[in-house]
Structures are given as structure tokens and as C-alpha cells.
Design an enzyme around this catalytic site. Structure first.
Site, PDB file in Angstrom:
ATOM      1  N   SER A   1       0.754  -1.085   0.137  1.00 36.30           N
ATOM      2  CA  SER A   1       0.017  -0.047   0.079  1.00 36.30           C
ATOM      3  C   SER A   1       0.871   1.147  -0.217  1.00 36.30           C
ATOM      4  O   SER A   1       1.665   1.585  -0.861  1.00 36.30           O
ATOM      5  CB  SER A   1      -1.116  -0.051   1.406  1.00 36.30           C
ATOM      6  OG  SER A   1      -1.762  -1.177   1.088  1.00 36.30           O
TER       7      SER A   1
ATOM      8  N   LYS B   1     -22.223  18.408   5.100  1.00 38.10           N
ATOM      9  CA  LYS B   1     -21.576  18.782   6.119  1.00 38.10           C
ATOM     10  C   LYS B   1     -21.069  17.822   7.073  1.00 38.10           C
ATOM     11  O   LYS B   1     -22.262  17.137   7.814  1.00 38.10           O
ATOM     12  CB  LYS B   1     -22.017  20.193   6.751  1.00 38.10           C
ATOM     13  CG  LYS B   1     -21.016  20.755   7.981  1.00 38.10           C
ATOM     14  CD  LYS B   1     -19.674  21.153   7.634  1.00 38.10           C
ATOM     15  CE  LYS B   1     -19.133  21.523   8.700  1.00 38.10           C
ATOM     16  NZ  LYS B   1     -17.635  21.918   8.075  1.00 38.10           N
TER      17      LYS B   1
END
Length: 324
Positions: free
Chosen positions: A121, A173
Site C-alpha cells: 500500500s 457537512k
């Protein structure tokens, strides 16, 4: 004058003298600790050498490592860099920052990446910053991809009978929220971020490994490979550890007789001792707890930290069988 008063005064003077000596010794130790922390790591670094830097554990935003790499890039005594990689990955931002620092070194001097047990990764992202990548046959390589995880505790709150009210300026949000399931729009927003970062990661692998975008994308399905497989599919250049890395450096004009010196993280000297002592006391206190409090303390001290945001991390639960 009373003989008893004279004796008491003498004892008081001796006590004052003792504590003055203790105070002077304490100040001296602090000065020595500060002086030690500011000294160069080893005077031997002022001669020509090959620098070695280790990338291990979970990859995060490591300012110290980036600064070390920048010093290596500018140090005229460093002929080349061997980057030792042994990590499952970590945050994409941390991997990108270290990758860019390694590339700044590579502009000025040869860089070879040596993947040890694990280079997956974000750690593989950093490894491909090297001009040449080596690994052992049984190394674990790959896991190219991006992950975004977040906790979801709405079921627990329902069980406890707790409601979390919120007023937001817009529907997206503070999404995703652990207090309610993500909406389709929130999931689409997260997917867009993941796809954008994933595309960047795939393009980086394709560019650094000199392969087509289609081949890089085919390898970037999250799969891990042995070092032997990684050589065959182009993620690694050759098998071999430090010897293979140093042998490749000789093809770039680096003298084989130059010593390899490890550039370690700077030790903060005496101040680090106080930090370790504090942590030790905290662990000792935590060991006296019981029940849920004990489990919470164990999670804080014995488990890896939660990685906020997008990560590139090859994860395992520790229960997988190991070859004996």
C-alpha cells in the site's frame, strides 16, 4: 549561646548544603541532556558513505523522516541512499509526502529501495520512489489501493436510548457521521475522493514502474504478491536484499567500499527519558484498572492508532496462520 541551638543551626546548614548540591547536579544533568540532544548523531557521518533510512511500522505524516531525507539530499558526504521498507502502509498523505522527499533525493543521487518482509500500500508507494526496487522472494509486495473507514455507532446509541441532534449548513457537512448511516450522496462523495486518489496512485505506479496504465490498474486490485511474483509482474526489479541493492549502486558509479551508515531519527536525549517515564507510569496505572476501564486502557496503549482519512494499508487481524 545555647549549645543545643548551635547544634540545630549546624544541622540546618548541612541540610541546606546537601540540597544545594542536589539542585546543582539536577541542573547539570539537564544541561548535559540538552547538549546531547543537539549533537550530531555520529562524527563518522562527515566522511563519504551510503545513507540508509528505514521505513517501518504504519506510514503517517512523518516530518522527522522527511527532514532527514532532505538533509541526505543536500549532504555532500552522501553518495547514495538505500531505503529499507518494512511496512504495511498507512495514510495516503503520509505516503505521498515521503514519496516526494525520496524523489528529491533521487534528483541528486542514486536511490535503491530494499523491501524486507513487507512493502504494501502506502509503503509500496514510497518504495517506487526509488530508481531501483529489490525484494526477497518471500517478501509481501503490492496491495495497491485506497481505503476510507469510519465508525458507525448508531445501533449502539439506539440500544442505549440516546439521540444525537444536529443542525448543519448543508446536507454533506460533517459527513460521514458515526451517529447515523451515510446517505447516498455522502457515499457518492466519499467514493469520488477514493476514485480520485486511486487514479493518482495507479498513474504513479505506471509511471515509476514503466508499465502501461492498463497493466498497472490490473495489478492495483488490492492483491498482494510475493517478491518472486512481483519481479515477474514488474512491481519489483530483482530479488535480493542489501547486497543486491549495493551491487546495483555500483552500476551507478557508487564505490562498493563506501560504508553504509544508518540515518536514524534524532534522539531527543534527556527529554525523551521523561516522556518514556510518564508513559511507563500511565501504563502502570492502567494495569491496576479492571473491567471496561481496563479494556479501554489496553486499546489506547497496545493497539495501533486510528488513522483518520483515506489510507493505503494492508490490514490483518493477527489471527492468520503463520508459516513455521
Amino acid at each position: 549561646m545555647d549549645p543545643l541551638a548551635i547544634a540545630n543551626r549546624r544541622r540546618l546548614r548541612r541540610k541546606l548544603a546537601f540540597w544545594r548540591v542536589v539542585a546543582l547536579v539536577a541542573v547539570a544533568l539537564v544541561v548535559v541532556a540538552i547538549d546531547y540532544s543537539l549533537r550530531p548523531a555520529d562524527p563518522g557521518f562527515d566522511r563519504p558513505h551510503v545513507a540508509s533510512v528505514s521505513l517501518s511500522g504504519v506510514v503517517t505524516d512523518d516530518e522527522d523522516l522527511v527532514a532527514r531525507l532532505d538533509r541526505i539530499a543536500d549532504d555532500p558526504h552522501v553518495a547514495a541512499l538505500v531505503l529499507e521498507v518494512n511496512s504495511p502502509g498507512g495514510t495516503t498523505y503520509g505516503g505521498q509526502a515521503i514519496y516526494q522527499a525520496v524523489r528529491r533525493v533521487a534528483v541528486k543521487k542514486p536511490v535503491v529501495s530494499d523491501i524486507r518482509s513487507l512493502g504494501a500500500s502506502a509503503a509500496y508507494m514510497v518504495a517506487v520512489a526509488g530508481d531501483h526496487v529489490v525484494a526477497e522472494r518471500t517478501s509481501i509486495v503490492g496491495s495497491i489501493g485506497v481505503l476510507f473507514q469510519y465508525p458507525q455507532v448508531s445501533g449502539l446509541l439506539d440500544t442505549l436510548g440516546v439521540d444525537v441532534e444536529e443542525i448543519k449548513s448543508a446536507p454533506l457537512k460533517a459527513e460521514p457521521s458515526p451517529f447515523h448511516p451515510a446517505s447516498d450522496d455522502a457515499k457518492a462523495m466519499i467514493r469520488s475522493m477514493i476514485d480520485d486518489t486511486y487514479a493518482w496512485f495507479v498513474d504513479l505506479v505506471a509511471e515509476r514502474r514503466g508499465m502501461s496504465h492498463d497493466k498497472a490498474k490490473a495489478l492495483a486490485d488490492g492483491s498482494v504478491f510475493t517478491g518472486g511474483q512481483a519481479v515477474k509482474n514488474g512491481l519489483v526489479d530483482e530479488l535480493g536484499g542489501e547486497r543486491a541493492a549495493r551491487a546495483w549502486l555500483t552500476t551507478k558509479g557508487v564505490d562498493a567500499s563506501l560504508p553504509t551508515l544508518e540515518w536514524k531519527a534524532r534522539d531527543r536525549g534527556g527529554w525523551g527519558l521523561f516522556g518514556r517515564a510518564g508513559l511507563g507510569l500511565a501504563k502502570t496505572f492502567a494495569s491496576q484498572l479492571s473491567g471496561p476501564a481496563s479494556e479501554l486502557a489496553a486499546s489506547l496503549f497496545d493497539r495501533p492508532p486510528f488513522l483518520d482519512g483515506m489510507v493505503s494499508l494492508w490490514q490483518f487481524d493477527g489471527r492468520a496462520s503463520l508459516t513455521r
